[in-house]
Design a protein around this motif. Sequence first.
Motif, short mmCIF file in Angstrom:
data_model
loop_
_atom_site.label_atom_id
_atom_site.label_comp_id
_atom_site.label_asym_id
_atom_site.label_seq_id
_atom_site.Cartn_x
_atom_site.Cartn_y
_atom_site.Cartn_z
N HIS A 113 0.76 -1.33 0.07
CA HIS A 113 -0.02 0.06 0.10
C HIS A 113 1.11 1.34 0.07
O HIS A 113 1.86 1.35 0.77
CB HIS A 113 -0.82 0.05 1.33
N LYS A 114 0.40 2.27 -0.79
CA LYS A 114 1.21 3.36 -0.82
C LYS A 114 0.15 4.58 -0.91
O LYS A 114 -0.75 4.66 -1.40
CB LYS A 114 1.80 3.68 -2.10
N THR A 115 0.27 5.45 0.23
CA THR A 115 -0.70 6.44 0.47
C THR A 115 -1.04 7.50 -0.75
O THR A 115 0.08 7.95 -1.38
CB THR A 115 -0.27 7.31 1.86
N PRO A 116 -2.35 7.73 -1.02
CA PRO A 116 -2.29 8.63 -2.30
C PRO A 116 -1.85 10.12 -1.95
O PRO A 116 -1.95 10.28 -0.74
CB PRO A 116 -3.72 8.61 -2.52
N GLU A 117 -1.48 10.62 -2.83
CA GLU A 117 -0.83 12.16 -2.65
C GLU A 117 -2.02 12.89 -2.92
O GLU A 117 -3.23 12.53 -3.42
CB GLU A 117 -0.04 12.32 -3.62
N ALA A 118 -1.93 14.23 -2.67
CA ALA A 118 -3.01 15.07 -2.83
C ALA A 118 -3.32 15.03 -4.26
O ALA A 118 -4.77 15.32 -4.38
CB ALA A 118 -2.54 16.72 -2.49
N VAL A 119 -2.45 15.06 -5.12
CA VAL A 119 -2.88 14.97 -6.65
C VAL A 119 -3.88 13.89 -7.06
O VAL A 119 -4.87 14.23 -7.86
CB VAL A 119 -1.56 15.14 -7.57
N HIS A 120 -3.71 12.93 -6.29
CA HIS A 120 -4.64 11.78 -6.61
C HIS A 120 -6.04 12.04 -5.96
O HIS A 120 -7.14 11.44 -6.73
CB HIS A 120 -4.07 10.55 -6.02
N ILE A 121 -6.04 12.66 -4.78
CA ILE A 121 -7.33 12.97 -4.29
C ILE A 121 -7.93 13.91 -5.25
O ILE A 121 -9.45 13.72 -5.19
CB ILE A 121 -6.82 13.35 -2.76
N THR A 122 -7.19 14.92 -5.48
CA THR A 122 -8.12 15.91 -6.27
C THR A 122 -8.65 15.33 -7.70
O THR A 122 -9.42 15.62 -8.20
CB THR A 122 -6.90 17.07 -6.58
N ALA A 123 -7.71 14.62 -8.20
CA ALA A 123 -8.05 14.00 -9.32
C ALA A 123 -9.42 13.11 -9.47
O ALA A 123 -10.12 12.94 -10.12
CB ALA A 123 -6.85 13.14 -9.97
N CYS A 124 -9.21 12.78 -8.31
CA CYS A 124 -10.44 11.39 -8.00
C CYS A 124 -11.75 12.16 -7.41
O CYS A 124 -12.91 11.62 -7.39
CB CYS A 124 -9.95 10.25 -7.43
N HIS A 125 -11.76 13.35 -6.95
CA HIS A 125 -12.68 14.03 -6.27
C HIS A 125 -14.12 14.16 -6.90
O HIS A 125 -15.11 14.07 -6.26
CB HIS A 125 -12.33 15.02 -5.70
N PRO A 126 -13.87 14.32 -8.34
CA PRO A 126 -15.26 14.33 -9.08
C PRO A 126 -16.31 12.99 -8.94
O PRO A 126 -17.47 13.25 -8.65
CB PRO A 126 -14.88 14.57 -10.47
N TRP A 127 -15.69 12.09 -8.54
CA TRP A 127 -16.66 10.67 -8.38
C TRP A 127 -17.30 11.10 -7.07
O TRP A 127 -18.35 10.73 -7.05
CB TRP A 127 -15.70 9.46 -8.51
N ARG A 149 -9.19 14.92 4.24
CA ARG A 149 -8.97 15.93 3.04
C ARG A 149 -9.96 15.92 1.76
O ARG A 149 -9.88 17.09 1.16
CB ARG A 149 -7.45 15.74 2.78
N ALA A 150 -10.03 14.87 1.31
CA ALA A 150 -11.05 14.79 0.18
C ALA A 150 -12.51 15.30 0.57
O ALA A 150 -13.01 16.26 -0.50
CB ALA A 150 -11.26 13.24 -0.17
N LEU A 151 -12.92 15.07 1.43
CA LEU A 151 -14.37 15.64 1.97
C LEU A 151 -14.37 17.17 2.14
O LEU A 151 -15.21 17.91 1.83
CB LEU A 151 -14.99 15.12 2.73
N PHE A 152 -13.27 17.77 2.97
CA PHE A 152 -13.52 18.83 3.59
C PHE A 152 -12.70 19.90 2.56
O PHE A 152 -12.70 21.04 2.84
CB PHE A 152 -12.91 19.08 4.80
N GLY A 153 -11.94 19.43 1.71
CA GLY A 153 -11.08 20.29 1.08
C GLY A 153 -9.91 20.68 1.49
O GLY A 153 -9.60 21.96 0.99
N ARG A 154 -9.24 20.29 2.75
CA ARG A 154 -8.19 20.78 3.42
C ARG A 154 -7.38 19.85 4.27
O ARG A 154 -8.09 18.89 4.38
CB ARG A 154 -8.76 22.01 4.27
N PRO A 155 -6.49 20.17 4.36
CA PRO A 155 -5.66 18.95 5.46
C PRO A 155 -6.28 19.07 6.77
O PRO A 155 -6.88 19.98 7.24
CB PRO A 155 -4.28 19.46 5.51
#
Length: 214
Positions: A113-127, A149-155
């Motif tokens: 397992h490798k923790t996703p980066e902010a760029v992956h969270i942002t890319a996937c957020h539309p789903w 982070r994905a839900l609230f849009g902040r760390p």
Amino acid sequence: MDDGIERPGAQQWVPEGADIDALKEAAKACRGCELWEPASQIVFSAGPPSASMVLVGEQPGDQEDRRGMPFVGPAGTLLVQAVRDAGIDPATVYRTNAVKHFRFELRGTRRLHKTPEAVHITACHPWLHAELQQLAPGMVVALGATAGRALFGRPVRIGAERGRVLEGAIPDSDAKALLTAHPSAVLRMRDDPGYDAAYAALVTDLKTAAAAAG
Ligand code: URA
Ligand code: SF4
């Protein structure tokens, strides 16, 4: 992260106004970031679209990737038990993840397992956004920092922010929200003296969330 990888983000693959089944189907074609390629398949979500409570994890793990279902590996098993211990029927809860493909590093034949980066969270957020628009749940539980982070849009900081019912925390959604630990973080403490307390805290947070879900 300027690594030269193109990540157009998922938006162009998200059909407007689609229900959960249609989103699930459309997501199979997503190329919004590079994570689709080494993964076996997309792991979209499970559970009834009528659910008043939604649990959001980080990303599928090794077993989820193989089986195409969220929360079916060791952390998922712990989570399901915690949901039960909180007095909630797991079948009534909608389960999804902030990032829909398994990110891993190959170590020999093992996929770590490798923790996703902010760029992956942002890319996937539309789903995730489209899911929440469709589900319109009463309560969304963020399991861990990636989901927060994905839900609230902040760390977010789990230690400082967990366990409280939040209103208006999720942009563009009327759902209440609650941040708690990720079940893998609890699972990692299995052999520590603090395990029982960590597990009990997860159960308490899930109870708080269910009581506020409506
Ligand atoms: N951990 C997650 O965050 N999601 C899963 O689906 C499984 C493990
Ligand atoms: Fe698309 Fe998300 Fe998979 Fe990236 S991780 S390819 S954005 S579904």
